[in-house]
Design a protein around this motif. Structure first.
Motif, PDB file in Angstrom:
ATOM      1  N   LYS A 308       0.863  -1.094  -0.018  1.00 55.13           N
ATOM      2  CA  LYS A 308      -0.078  -0.113  -0.102  1.00 55.13           C
ATOM      3  C   LYS A 308       0.589   1.380   0.033  1.00 55.13           C
ATOM      4  N   PHE A 309       0.586   2.167  -0.902  1.00 58.01           N
ATOM      5  CA  PHE A 309       1.394   3.480  -0.968  1.00 58.01           C
ATOM      6  C   PHE A 309       0.713   4.438  -0.146  1.00 58.01           C
ATOM      7  N   GLY A 310       0.936   6.014  -0.501  1.00 53.38           N
ATOM      8  CA  GLY A 310       0.237   6.821   0.219  1.00 53.38           C
ATOM      9  C   GLY A 310       1.101   7.435   1.396  1.00 53.38           C
ATOM     10  N   GLY A 311       0.359   8.195   2.516  1.00 53.37           N
ATOM     11  CA  GLY A 311       1.122   8.715   3.696  1.00 53.37           C
ATOM     12  C   GLY A 311       1.794   7.434   4.274  1.00 53.37           C
ATOM     13  N   ARG A 312       1.337   6.381   4.577  1.00 50.41           N
ATOM     14  CA  ARG A 312       1.995   5.249   5.177  1.00 50.41           C
ATOM     15  C   ARG A 312       2.222   4.102   4.385  1.00 50.41           C
ATOM     16  N   PRO A 313       3.125   4.109   3.593  1.00 48.34           N
ATOM     17  CA  PRO A 313       3.586   2.888   2.789  1.00 48.34           C
ATOM     18  C   PRO A 313       3.813   1.918   3.615  1.00 48.34           C
ATOM     19  N   ARG A 314       3.234   0.574   3.361  1.00 45.03           N
ATOM     20  CA  ARG A 314       3.734  -0.633   3.909  1.00 45.03           C
ATOM     21  C   ARG A 314       3.225  -1.806   2.983  1.00 45.03           C
ATOM     22  N   CYS A 315       3.915  -3.083   3.557  1.00 40.49           N
ATOM     23  CA  CYS A 315       3.863  -4.340   2.704  1.00 40.49           C
ATOM     24  C   CYS A 315       3.249  -5.178   3.818  1.00 40.49           C
ATOM     25  N   GLU A 316       2.081  -6.123   3.362  1.00 39.82           N
ATOM     26  CA  GLU A 316       1.624  -7.227   4.109  1.00 39.82           C
ATOM     27  C   GLU A 316       1.472  -8.510   3.165  1.00 39.82           C
ATOM     28  N   ALA A 317       2.111  -9.756   3.713  1.00 36.71           N
ATOM     29  CA  ALA A 317       2.075 -10.703   2.962  1.00 36.71           C
ATOM     30  C   ALA A 317       1.768 -11.899   3.981  1.00 36.71           C
ATOM     31  N   VAL A 318       1.383 -13.063   3.117  1.00 32.13           N
ATOM     32  CA  VAL A 318       1.399 -14.337   3.972  1.00 32.13           C
ATOM     33  C   VAL A 318       2.033 -15.427   3.108  1.00 32.13           C
ATOM     34  N   LEU A 319       2.857 -16.075   3.487  1.00 27.26           N
ATOM     35  CA  LEU A 319       3.584 -17.167   2.831  1.00 27.26           C
ATOM     36  C   LEU A 319       3.692 -18.462   3.649  1.00 27.26           C
ATOM     37  N   SER A 320       3.680 -19.473   2.936  1.00 25.67           N
ATOM     38  CA  SER A 320       3.366 -21.008   3.460  1.00 25.67           C
ATOM     39  C   SER A 320       4.356 -21.852   2.828  1.00 25.67           C
ATOM     40  N   ALA A 321       4.561 -22.955   3.467  1.00 23.53           N
ATOM     41  CA  ALA A 321       5.544 -24.116   2.740  1.00 23.53           C
ATOM     42  C   ALA A 321       4.886 -25.556   3.453  1.00 23.53           C
ATOM     43  N   ARG A 322       4.980 -26.612   2.630  1.00 29.44           N
ATOM     44  CA  ARG A 322       4.606 -27.714   3.133  1.00 29.44           C
ATOM     45  C   ARG A 322       5.737 -28.289   4.061  1.00 29.44           C
ATOM     46  N   GLN A 323       6.791 -27.887   3.412  1.00 29.95           N
ATOM     47  CA  GLN A 323       8.390 -28.428   4.160  1.00 29.95           C
ATOM     48  C   GLN A 323       9.480 -27.564   3.801  1.00 29.95           C
ATOM     49  N   LEU A 324      10.240 -27.578   4.838  1.00 28.45           N
ATOM     50  CA  LEU A 324      11.368 -26.699   4.764  1.00 28.45           C
ATOM     51  C   LEU A 324      12.440 -27.526   5.193  1.00 28.45           C
ATOM     52  N   ASP A 325      13.813 -27.583   4.653  1.00 31.50           N
ATOM     53  CA  ASP A 325      14.844 -27.997   5.301  1.00 31.50           C
ATOM     54  C   ASP A 325      16.028 -27.241   5.557  1.00 31.50           C
ATOM     55  N   LEU A 326      16.142 -26.968   6.922  1.00 34.61           N
ATOM     56  CA  LEU A 326      17.025 -26.049   7.374  1.00 34.61           C
ATOM     57  C   LEU A 326      18.343 -26.715   7.573  1.00 34.61           C
ATOM     58  N   ASP A 327      18.510 -27.903   7.701  1.00 33.95           N
ATOM     59  CA  ASP A 327      19.657 -28.719   7.743  1.00 33.95           C
ATOM     60  C   ASP A 327      20.602 -28.520   6.296  1.00 33.95           C
ATOM     61  N   ARG A 328      19.665 -29.019   5.353  1.00 35.25           N
ATOM     62  CA  ARG A 328      20.256 -28.497   3.841  1.00 35.25           C
ATOM     63  C   ARG A 328      20.619 -27.049   3.534  1.00 35.25           C
ATOM     64  N   PHE A 329      19.745 -26.151   4.112  1.00 32.56           N
ATOM     65  CA  PHE A 329      19.876 -24.939   3.807  1.00 32.56           C
ATOM     66  C   PHE A 329      21.255 -24.254   4.354  1.00 32.56           C
ATOM     67  N   ALA A 330      21.387 -24.711   5.724  1.00 37.93           N
ATOM     68  CA  ALA A 330      22.413 -24.565   6.517  1.00 37.93           C
ATOM     69  C   ALA A 330      23.837 -24.765   5.928  1.00 37.93           C
ATOM     70  N   ALA A 331      23.926 -25.823   5.414  1.00 41.40           N
ATOM     71  CA  ALA A 331      25.104 -26.381   4.788  1.00 41.40           C
ATOM     72  C   ALA A 331      26.117 -26.634   5.871  1.00 41.40           C
ATOM     73  N   LEU A 332      25.919 -27.139   6.995  1.00 40.24           N
ATOM     74  CA  LEU A 332      27.033 -27.039   8.236  1.00 40.24           C
ATOM     75  C   LEU A 332      27.827 -28.664   7.983  1.00 40.24           C
TER      76      LEU A 332
END
Length: 399
Positions: A308-332
Motif C-alpha cells: 500500500k502506498f500513500g502517506g504510510r507505505p507498507r507491505c503485508e504478505a502471507v507465505l506458506s510451505a509444506r516442508q522446509l529443510d534447514l539442515d540442507r539450507f545451513a550446509a553445516l
C-alpha cells in the motif's frame, strides 16, 4: 543539310547541357552554403507556432536555430521548452536535433533518420487522485505518420513525484538509445540512469497501442554495482488518466559478496516471482513464489501479498510451505547438524545477507514440517515484521 546548320545544332545542345550543369551546381552550392547565410532565428515565431500546433502545447525556443538541406534535411534548435499548461516548464532540452530520411520523404512519408536530445529536463508526477499530472490539448501530429529510426537521449534529468504520499525521486544522467516505429508503437531501446547514488541499466520494449489504449510492455532493470535485477512483462493502460500495470514480475539476486555490519560476507542467491496488479494506490501480488539459497538447497515458500502506498507505505504478505529443510539450507559439517542452536545460527547468518525491504513489512509464515537437527518440527506458525533496524519475530508457535 548544310554543314553550318549541323554545327549550330551541336553548339546549341552543348550550350543547353552546360547551362543545365551550371544550374545544378548552383542549386547544390546554394543548398549547401545558403543556410549558413540565413538567420533562421528571425523565424523563431514561425517555428514555435508550428511546433506548438503539432504537439498541442505551447513551445518556446530560447536559443539558436539551424537548418540544413544537405546531406539530409535537418534542423537543430537550442534551449527549447514545452509547457503543457500555465506554470513552470515541464519539459526542456539544451539541444534538439532532427534529421529527416530522404527516401521516405520522396514517397510522401515523414521518417526521422535520427533524433538527438541533449540535456533534457522533465518533471512527471501523480496528482492526489493518482492521475498523471500531464495535460495537453491534442495536437495535429498524427502518431501513425512519424517514426524515428534512431532516438538518442544524452545527460537527461527526470524528476518524479507523487502528491498523495509526498514521495519524490530524481533520475540523473539518463541515457537512452532506441527506435520508435510510430508514436502509436511499437518502440524499444536501452540505457542507463543514476538514482540515489546508484547506477541502473535498463531495457524497455513497448508494443503497439490497442484500440482500448492498452500497451504490451516489457521492462528489465539491473543495478550496475550490485547483482540485483527486475523484470516485468505485462500490460500498461490508463483508466481515466490513472496508470495501471498488470503482468508477471521477477526480482532476483545471484550469489555475491555483501557487507554485513562492516565485514564482507557471501550472500545467498534469492528470487521472488509472481503476478501483480499495480496502480498508484498500491500493488496486489498473487501466486508469489519465493526461493532463498542455491537451487539444490533453497528454502521455497509461496503465497500472496499487498503493498500500500500513500502517506504510510507498507507491505503485508502471507507465505506458506509444506516442508522446509534447514539442515540442507545451513550446509553445516555433518557433526554440527545435530545441534539445533548451530543450525539456527547458521541459517540466520545466511538470511541476514538478504537486503532489507525499503518499507515496513508484516509477514505471516506457516510451515507444515520443518527439518532441523535431523528431527521434524511440525505446524510452525509465526508473525514477523521489519523496519530500518531489521526483522523482529512477534509470535512463534510450533509442535
Amino acid at each position: 543539310m548544310p554543314a553550318g546548320c549541323g554545327r549550330h545544332e551541336e553548339h546549341t545542345v552543348q550550350t543547353t547541357l552546360l547551362g543545365l550543369g551550371i544550374a545544378i551546381i548552383l542549386a547544390l552550392v546554394t543548398a549547401l552554403v545558403g543556410p549558413y547565410f540565413v538567420d533562421w532565428s528571425a523565424y523563431r515565431g514561425l517555428f514555435e507556432a508550428h511546433a506548438s500546433r503539432l504537439v498541442g502545447a505551447p513551445v518556446r525556443i530560447g536559443g539558436d536555430i539551424e537548418v540544413r538541406a544537405l546531406p539530409v534535411p535537418s534542423v537543430t534548435v537550442r534551449e527549447i521548452e514545452l509547457r503543457p499548461r500555465e506554470g513552470a516548464a515541464r519539459l526542456r532540452a539544451q539541444e534538439l536535433s532532427i534529421a529527416i530520411a530522404l527516401g521516405p520523404l520522396l514517397r510522401g512519408a515523414w521518417r526521422a533518420s535520427e533524433v538527438r536530445i541533449v540535456g533534457a529536463e522533465a518533471s512527471l508526477g501523480l496528482d492526489p487522485s493518482g492521475r498523471l499530472d500531464w495535460r495537453s490539448e491534442t495536437g495535429d501530429l498524427d502518431p501513425e505518420a512519424l517514426a524515428i529510426e534512431n532516438l538518442t537521449v544524452e545527460n537527461a534529468r527526470i524528476a518524479l513525484s507523487d502528491a498523495a504520499s509526498g514521495a519524490q525521486t530524481t533520475l540523473e544522467q539518463v541515457r537512452f538509445n532506441g527506435d520508435i516505429r510510430s508514436f502509436a508503437g511499437p518502440a524499444r531501446g536501452e540505457g542507463r540512469f543514476v538514482a540515489g547514488g546508484r547506477s541502473y541499466d535498463f531495457r524497455v520494449s513497448a508494443g503497439r497501442r490497442g484500440a482500448d489504449g492498452e500497451v504490451k510492455l516489457r521492462v528489465a532493470l539491473d543495478r550496475a554495482q550490485e547483482p540485483l535485477a527486475l523484470e516485468a512483462d505485462g500490460t500498461l493502460k490508463f483508466e481515466r488518466g490513472i496508470p495501471a500495470f498488470e503482468g508477471a514480475v521477477t526480482v532476483s539476486q545471484p550469489a555475491g559478496i555483501v557487507l554485513v555490519e562492516g565485514r564482507a560476507a557471501a550472500s545467498e542467491p534469492w528470487r521472488m516471482a509472481g503476478r501483480i496488479k499495480a496502480s498508484p494506490a498500491g500493488v496486489l501480488a498473487e501466486s508469489l513464489e519465493i526461493s532463498f539459497g542455491p537451487e539444490e538447497r533453497a528454502l521455497r515458500l509461496g503465497g500472496a501479498g499487498e503493498v500500500k502506498f500513500g502517506g504510510r507505505p507498507r507491505c503485508e504478505a502471507v507465505l506458506s510451505a509444506r516442508q522446509l529443510d534447514l539442515d540442507r539450507f545451513a550446509a553445516l559439517p555433518e557433526g554440527a547438524r545435530r545441534l539445533p542452536a548451530g543450525i539456527l545460527r547458521a541459517a540466520a547468518e545466511k538470511l541476514r545477507t538478504a537486503p532489507l525491504p525499503p518499507l515496513p513489512v508484516r509477514l505471516g509464515i506457516g510451515v507444515d514440517a520443518l527439518t532441523m537437527g535431523g528431527a521434524t518440527v511440525q505446524a510452525v506458525r509465526g508473525d514477523l515484521r521489519s523496519d530500518a533496524d531489521g526483522w523482529e519475530i512477534e509470535t512463534l508457535e510450533f509442535r
